[in-house]
Design a protein around this motif. Sequence first.
Motif, PDB file in Angstrom:
ATOM      1  N   ASP A 191      -6.298 -19.675  25.932  1.00  0.00           N
ATOM      2  CA  ASP A 191      -7.274 -18.627  25.609  1.00  0.00           C
ATOM      3  C   ASP A 191      -6.532 -17.295  25.682  1.00  0.00           C
ATOM      4  O   ASP A 191      -6.115 -16.885  26.768  1.00  0.00           O
ATOM      5  N   LEU A 248      -6.979 -12.203  27.178  1.00  0.00           N
ATOM      6  CA  LEU A 248      -8.114 -11.966  28.096  1.00  0.00           C
ATOM      7  C   LEU A 248      -7.649 -11.299  29.398  1.00  0.00           C
ATOM      8  O   LEU A 248      -8.373 -11.321  30.389  1.00  0.00           O
ATOM      9  N   GLY A 264      -9.363 -13.717  32.113  1.00  0.00           N
ATOM     10  CA  GLY A 264     -10.729 -14.144  31.850  1.00  0.00           C
ATOM     11  C   GLY A 264     -10.906 -15.635  31.681  1.00  0.00           C
ATOM     12  O   GLY A 264     -11.984 -16.080  31.283  1.00  0.00           O
ATOM     13  N   SER A 265      -9.862 -16.433  31.970  1.00  0.00           N
ATOM     14  CA  SER A 265      -9.958 -17.878  31.774  1.00  0.00           C
ATOM     15  C   SER A 265      -8.873 -18.563  32.589  1.00  0.00           C
ATOM     16  O   SER A 265      -7.834 -17.961  32.897  1.00  0.00           O
ATOM     17  N   PRO A 303     -20.452 -15.519  37.595  1.00  0.00           N
ATOM     18  CA  PRO A 303     -19.252 -16.066  36.941  1.00  0.00           C
ATOM     19  C   PRO A 303     -18.048 -16.076  37.887  1.00  0.00           C
ATOM     20  O   PRO A 303     -18.095 -15.449  38.949  1.00  0.00           O
ATOM     21  N   GLN A 355     -18.244 -12.163  31.986  1.00  0.00           N
ATOM     22  CA  GLN A 355     -17.107 -13.069  31.795  1.00  0.00           C
ATOM     23  C   GLN A 355     -16.392 -13.365  33.121  1.00  0.00           C
ATOM     24  O   GLN A 355     -16.504 -12.618  34.092  1.00  0.00           O
ATOM     25  N   SER A 356     -15.623 -14.457  33.122  1.00  0.00           N
ATOM     26  CA  SER A 356     -14.827 -14.818  34.294  1.00  0.00           C
ATOM     27  C   SER A 356     -13.723 -13.793  34.511  1.00  0.00           C
ATOM     28  O   SER A 356     -13.288 -13.118  33.580  1.00  0.00           O
ATOM     29  N   SER A 357     -13.256 -13.701  35.745  1.00  0.00           N
ATOM     30  CA  SER A 357     -12.090 -12.871  36.038  1.00  0.00           C
ATOM     31  C   SER A 357     -11.329 -13.483  37.202  1.00  0.00           C
ATOM     32  O   SER A 357     -11.730 -13.364  38.365  1.00  0.00           O
TER      33      SER A 357
END
Length: 475
Positions: free
Chosen positions: A464, A467, A458-459, A405, A436-438
């Motif tokens: 969003d 996050l 995270g996005s 990711p 999840q993305s970071s």
Amino acid sequence: MRSVKVRLLPIVSNINLPTVLKSTILPGDSIERLFIATQVGEIFYIGNGVIKTFLDIRPRIIKLGTSEPGVSRGGYDERGLLGLAFHPNFYYNGLFYLHYSMAGTQGPGALSKHFKPDPCDPKTLNLKWVNRETNYDHIDTVEEWIFQSNGQPQKRRTLLNLRRPFFNHNGVNSLNFSPETGKLVLTTGDGGAGFDPFNLSQNDMEIAGKIIEIDVVKNTFINNPPVVTRFNELPLPIQETLTVMAKGVRNIPGISFQRIYNQYIKYTGNVGQDLAESIFSFVHYKPIPVTQLVQHASFMDSFSDEEGFINFGWRGWEGAFPTMIKRGCSANPATDEKITAYYSEAIETSVKRLEPITSYYHKDIRPDKFGGTALTGVQPYLGNDIPDLSGSVVFTDAARQESQPVRGVLAYTRARTDGKLNDFGIIETDYNFGPQSSLYMSLGTNLDQTRLYLGAYGSMKVTDFNLGTIFEIIP
């Protein structure tokens, strides 16, 4: 330069996208606190192990994630709460400063279609920003606030209102006080759209694409400044508070200062177009009063070309390279054709520009490097807890190319004494972000620059929510 290993210690989680990390001591307090500003308009601080709200200006922020009225941009945005700076005497006077994109100011944008220069078609190279009062994206404001004795922050005055052509390249971590001059420093991007279609960054009269000092001691007695794009549109009392440190800026994640004996090294970065991200440093500079710039506007020669004035070279230069247009070779991306976009401008600014101390690239085949996406923070580290980083310049990139990711990346470099371009090393982290993305969106330090803080999200989408995590970077 070799890689350095560190740990990431989570301090706060489940917050919105963090744009600014700053430390200060609240009036009447005895402990230095970490402050976190989020893109949607919140400012928190860490107190006694819990997160507390310092200020919430979400109703004042433009509706994020949309371009023109009612049209979605998929949640990605570069507007919002972008700058927070505490006055050097904040402990005694309670003054702090904000830069944000104002609610209710959404416009249609300065161009009706996507811009890309074509060196074979001169009509595409030098566009004009016309009908600015109607053809713009939004309005940014710079304000002075006060933390009152009852613990409630209140707005005192507006310093600048800036009309911006596009939604992007507004700067981030855009307000910082200079310990050298005591002035508030505003870093503005070129206005956006890629390739700076109106060449605002090199035009002395344009506020976009500059590093500007604001003398906040001077009171202009103008409570509602006009909304402007050019220095000569400002009333004289406001012009008299401003000096210009630098031009040729594309987009910039703030400016930081490192004291060496009785001098200050200034560090900053320029976000790249398609090829390179760049870190710059300088000690000596010759700021130009805006009143003098306006007086010289009638002359054809550029007053800011005199020696000592800082020019980062954009749009003729993208860091260490003349600005290129990439044309894809579908059979083999490694052989993509690259054409100089603004050849004459690259020549024009070649000897006037400041060279970067390092550039890192969107594609880098070396095994110990990484492909970057967008520079998001530059900070000197003066601590001894991570010896391999002591005295270096740490920087963050939002997302390493082709990481799945998606992962941001930390890196470091040093300014060479001979002034030549230096290499950079990766800072490896041990933290498990899971599936999840970071993205690494912000970088900050404590007051004496011995501790480093990282803001991750995270996005890529500001729509969003919750996050975000703030980490301390530790040995």
